[in-house]
Design a protein around this motif. Structure first.
Motif, PDB file in Angstrom:
ATOM      1  N   ALA A  40      15.318   5.022  13.123  1.00  0.00           N
ATOM      2  CA  ALA A  40      13.952   5.179  12.622  1.00  0.00           C
ATOM      3  C   ALA A  40      13.923   5.175  11.097  1.00  0.00           C
ATOM      4  O   ALA A  40      13.013   4.602  10.480  1.00  0.00           O
ATOM      5  N   GLY A  41      14.933   5.811  10.466  1.00  0.00           N
ATOM      6  CA  GLY A  41      14.984   5.815   9.008  1.00  0.00           C
ATOM      7  C   GLY A  41      15.197   4.425   8.433  1.00  0.00           C
ATOM      8  O   GLY A  41      14.548   4.052   7.450  1.00  0.00           O
ATOM      9  N   CYS A  42      16.082   3.651   9.057  1.00  0.00           N
ATOM     10  CA  CYS A  42      16.303   2.273   8.596  1.00  0.00           C
ATOM     11  C   CYS A  42      15.048   1.432   8.743  1.00  0.00           C
ATOM     12  O   CYS A  42      14.710   0.642   7.845  1.00  0.00           O
ATOM     13  N   TRP A  43      14.350   1.602   9.849  1.00  0.00           N
ATOM     14  CA  TRP A  43      13.110   0.842  10.038  1.00  0.00           C
ATOM     15  C   TRP A  43      12.071   1.232   9.006  1.00  0.00           C
ATOM     16  O   TRP A  43      11.361   0.379   8.465  1.00  0.00           O
ATOM     17  N   ALA A  44      11.970   2.532   8.701  1.00  0.00           N
ATOM     18  CA  ALA A  44      10.997   2.990   7.716  1.00  0.00           C
ATOM     19  C   ALA A  44      11.337   2.451   6.327  1.00  0.00           C
ATOM     20  O   ALA A  44      10.451   2.034   5.566  1.00  0.00           O
ATOM     21  N   VAL A  45      12.627   2.454   5.983  1.00  0.00           N
ATOM     22  CA  VAL A  45      13.042   1.939   4.677  1.00  0.00           C
ATOM     23  C   VAL A  45      12.734   0.449   4.570  1.00  0.00           C
ATOM     24  O   VAL A  45      12.303  -0.042   3.513  1.00  0.00           O
ATOM     25  N   TYR A  46      12.921  -0.285   5.670  1.00  0.00           N
ATOM     26  CA  TYR A  46      12.609  -1.715   5.658  1.00  0.00           C
ATOM     27  C   TYR A  46      11.105  -1.952   5.592  1.00  0.00           C
ATOM     28  O   TYR A  46      10.631  -2.807   4.844  1.00  0.00           O
ATOM     29  N   TRP A  47      10.337  -1.186   6.360  1.00  0.00           N
ATOM     30  CA  TRP A  47       8.888  -1.375   6.406  1.00  0.00           C
ATOM     31  C   TRP A  47       8.240  -1.011   5.072  1.00  0.00           C
ATOM     32  O   TRP A  47       7.256  -1.639   4.656  1.00  0.00           O
ATOM     33  N   LEU A  48       8.787  -0.036   4.372  1.00  0.00           N
ATOM     34  CA  LEU A  48       8.238   0.418   3.098  1.00  0.00           C
ATOM     35  C   LEU A  48       8.975  -0.190   1.908  1.00  0.00           C
ATOM     36  O   LEU A  48       8.924   0.363   0.807  1.00  0.00           O
ATOM     37  N   ARG A  49       9.671  -1.316   2.106  1.00  0.00           N
ATOM     38  CA  ARG A  49      10.506  -1.881   1.050  1.00  0.00           C
ATOM     39  C   ARG A  49       9.691  -2.261  -0.184  1.00  0.00           C
ATOM     40  O   ARG A  49      10.184  -2.155  -1.319  1.00  0.00           O
ATOM     41  N   ASP A  50       8.442  -2.718   0.001  1.00  0.00           N
ATOM     42  CA  ASP A  50       7.625  -3.102  -1.157  1.00  0.00           C
ATOM     43  C   ASP A  50       7.308  -1.904  -2.042  1.00  0.00           C
ATOM     44  O   ASP A  50       7.072  -2.065  -3.252  1.00  0.00           O
ATOM     45  N   ILE A  51       7.293  -0.713  -1.464  1.00  0.00           N
ATOM     46  CA  ILE A  51       7.023   0.505  -2.226  1.00  0.00           C
ATOM     47  C   ILE A  51       8.309   1.123  -2.738  1.00  0.00           C
ATOM     48  O   ILE A  51       8.378   1.595  -3.877  1.00  0.00           O
ATOM     49  N   LEU A  52       9.349   1.099  -1.910  1.00  0.00           N
ATOM     50  CA  LEU A  52      10.577   1.814  -2.241  1.00  0.00           C
ATOM     51  C   LEU A  52      11.467   1.060  -3.222  1.00  0.00           C
ATOM     52  O   LEU A  52      12.202   1.693  -3.991  1.00  0.00           O
ATOM     53  N   THR A  53      11.446  -0.273  -3.200  1.00  0.00           N
ATOM     54  CA  THR A  53      12.333  -1.014  -4.106  1.00  0.00           C
ATOM     55  C   THR A  53      11.998  -0.776  -5.586  1.00  0.00           C
ATOM     56  O   THR A  53      12.910  -0.512  -6.380  1.00  0.00           O
TER      57      THR A  53
END
Length: 376
Positions: free
Chosen positions: A24-37
Motif C-alpha cells: 500500500a505504501g509503494c502504491w501511495a508513493v507512486y500515485w502521489l509521485r507528482d506531489i512527492l518528487t
C-alpha cells in the motif's frame, strides 16, 4: 522424519500486515509521485544547504545567519544554472553554428554503410528511410512535454524549499511536543543527525569524485577536439549522481557524438577507452577509499534501489535512489524489529560501527556513533 516448522499465528498475521502495508505504501508513493518528487528534491536541497552552511561556518568563519544566507543563494543559483547549462548546451550543440545539424545526416549514412560492410551487406538503409518509420511528431511532442515538466517541477521544488525553510524555526518546538522526555528527544535528534550525516557524506563523496572525473574527462575531450567539451563535462558531473546508469551515460555519450563530429573513428575510440579508464579508476580505486563508512550500502541494494525508485519516480527517483537507501538503512537500524533489514541493506553486515542491542523491542537503540555521520 523432521516435523515441519511451526510459525506462531501472531507472527504470520504481523508479517502479512507488514507486506500489505509495504504494498500500500509503494502504491501511495507512486500515485502521489507528482506531489512527492518535488518535495523530495526540496528536502534534498535543504540537506545540501545545511551541509554547505556548516562548511562555511567552519572554513569561512561566517556567522550562522550569513552562512545560511550564502548557502541558500549558492544552492539556488546552482540549481538554476544546472538547468540552464543543460538546455543551452543541448540547443547549442545542434545549432547552426556548430555545423552538426548539417553534418549529422550524411555522417550517420556513412556509419551505417561501414557497419553493414563489416557484416558483408552492400545496401544499407539511409537515415531518411529509418526516420520515415518513426513518428517524429510524437517524439517531438514528448520531448517538449518533458521540458515543460522539468520547468514546472523546478518551480514546485523552489516553492516547497521556501516553505521548508520557513518551517525550520518551529522544528525544535515540534520535537519537544512529540518527545516530552529529554532522553527520547535526544535519541530522536541523534537519529536525525545520523540520517543527515549519511546523506551529506554521500553528497560529499560524489561531488569530490565527480569533480576529479570531470577534470580528467575535460582534458581528454579538449585534447581530442570534441565540440562543447564544457557541456559534456557538466553532463558527466550531473549524471555521476545516478548510480550504474550515470557511469554508462558518461562513458558512452561523448564518444557517440564524436562519431558524428569527426570523419575518422579514432577520436571516438580514444574517447571511449579514455573515459572508461577514468571511470574504472575512480569507481574501483578512488571512490571506495573516500566512501569509507559514509555509504555502507550493498551494491545489489544500490542497483535494486535504482530500479525501484526509477520505476516509481522516474529520473528524479534515480537521482535520489542512493540517498533514500542510506536514509532507509539508518532508520531501520534503530529498531530491533527492523534491524535485520538494515543488516541486509548494509555492505558489511554492520549498519553502524558500535554494536549494542537495544533495551526493548521497537525502541531506539541506546548506542551511538553512526557510520554515516561523517558528513561533508
Amino acid at each position: 522424519m523432521k516435523p515441519p516448522t511451526v510459525i506462531p499465528a501472531s507472527a504470520v498475521s504481523r508479517n502479512a500486515l507488514v507486506v500489505i502495508a509495504a504494498v500500500a505504501g509503494c502504491w501511495a508513493v507512486y500515485w502521489l509521485r507528482d506531489i512527492l518528487t518535488p518535495l523530495a528534491m526540496a528536502i534534498f536541497l535543504l540537506i545540501m544547504i545545511g551541509g554547505m552552511q556548516r562548511w562555511l561556518e567552519r572554513h569561512a568563519r561566517l556567522s550562522p545567519r550569513w552562512a545560511g544566507a550564502a548557502a541558500l543563494i549558492l544552492v539556488i543559483l546552482g540549481f538554476f544554472a544546472s538547468i540552464a547549462i543543460i538546455l543551452d548546451g543541448a540547443l547549442g550543440f545542434f545549432g547552426e553554428a556548430s555545423g552538426v545539424s548539417q553534418r549529422i545526416g550524411p555522417r550517420l549514412d556513412q556509419i551505417l554503410t561501414d557497419a553493414y560492410a563489416l557484416v558483408g551487406q552492400t545496401e544499407p538503409p539511409t537515415v531518411t528511410e529509418l526516420l520515415s518509420q518513426l513518428d517524429l511528431r510524437a517524439w517531438i511532442g514528448q520531448a517538449a512535454m518533458q521540458v515543460q515538466n522539468v520547468l514546472t517541477g523546478s518551480v514546485f521544488v523552489l516553492i516547497y524549499l521556501a516553505f521548508l525553510l520557513a518551517s525550520q524555526w518551529g522544528f525544535r518546538r515540534k520535537l519537544v511536543g512529540m518527545f516530552p522526555e529529554r532522553k527520547a528527544r535526544t535519541e530522536a535528534m541523534e537519529v536525525f543527525e545520523r540520517v543527515r550525516g549519511g546523506v551529506e557524506g554521500y553528497l560529499w563523496v560524489q561531488t569530490v569524485t565527480g569533480l576529479m572525473i570531470c577534470a580528467a574527462a575535460w582534458i581528454l575531450m579538449r585534447a581530442v577536439g570534441l565540440q562543447n567539451s564544457e557541456f559534456w563535462t557538466f553532463v558527466i558531473f550531473v549524471v555521476g549522481f545516478i548510480p550504474v546508469l550515470g557511469g554508462a551515460i558518461a562513458g558512452l555519450a561523448p564518444p557517440l557524438f564524436a562519431l558524428v563530429q569527426f570523419e575518422s573513428y579514432w577520436p571516438a575510440m580514444i574517447l571511449l577507452i579514455g573515459l572508461q579508464t577514468i571511470l574504472f579508476i575512480s569507481g574501483n580505486m578512488i571512490q571506495p577509499r573516500m566512501q569509507g563508512d559514509n555509504q555502507n550500502i550493498d551494491p545489489v541494494v544500490v542497483l535494486l534501489s535504482l530500479a525501484f525508485w526509477g520505476k516509481i519516480w522516474g529520473v528524479v527517483g534515480m537521482f535520489l535512489s542512493t540517498p533514500l537507501a542510506v536514509m532507509a538503512m539508518a532508520i531501520l537500524a534503530e529498531f530491533r524489529g527492523s534491524r535485520w533489514m538494515a543488516i541486509l541493506l548494509s555492505g558489511d553486515g554492520e549498519p553502524y560501527a558500535d554494536e549494542a542491542p537495544p533495551a526493548r523491542d521497537d525502541s531506539p537503540r541506546p548506542r551511538r556513533g553512526a557510520k554515516g555521520a561523517g558528513g561533508a
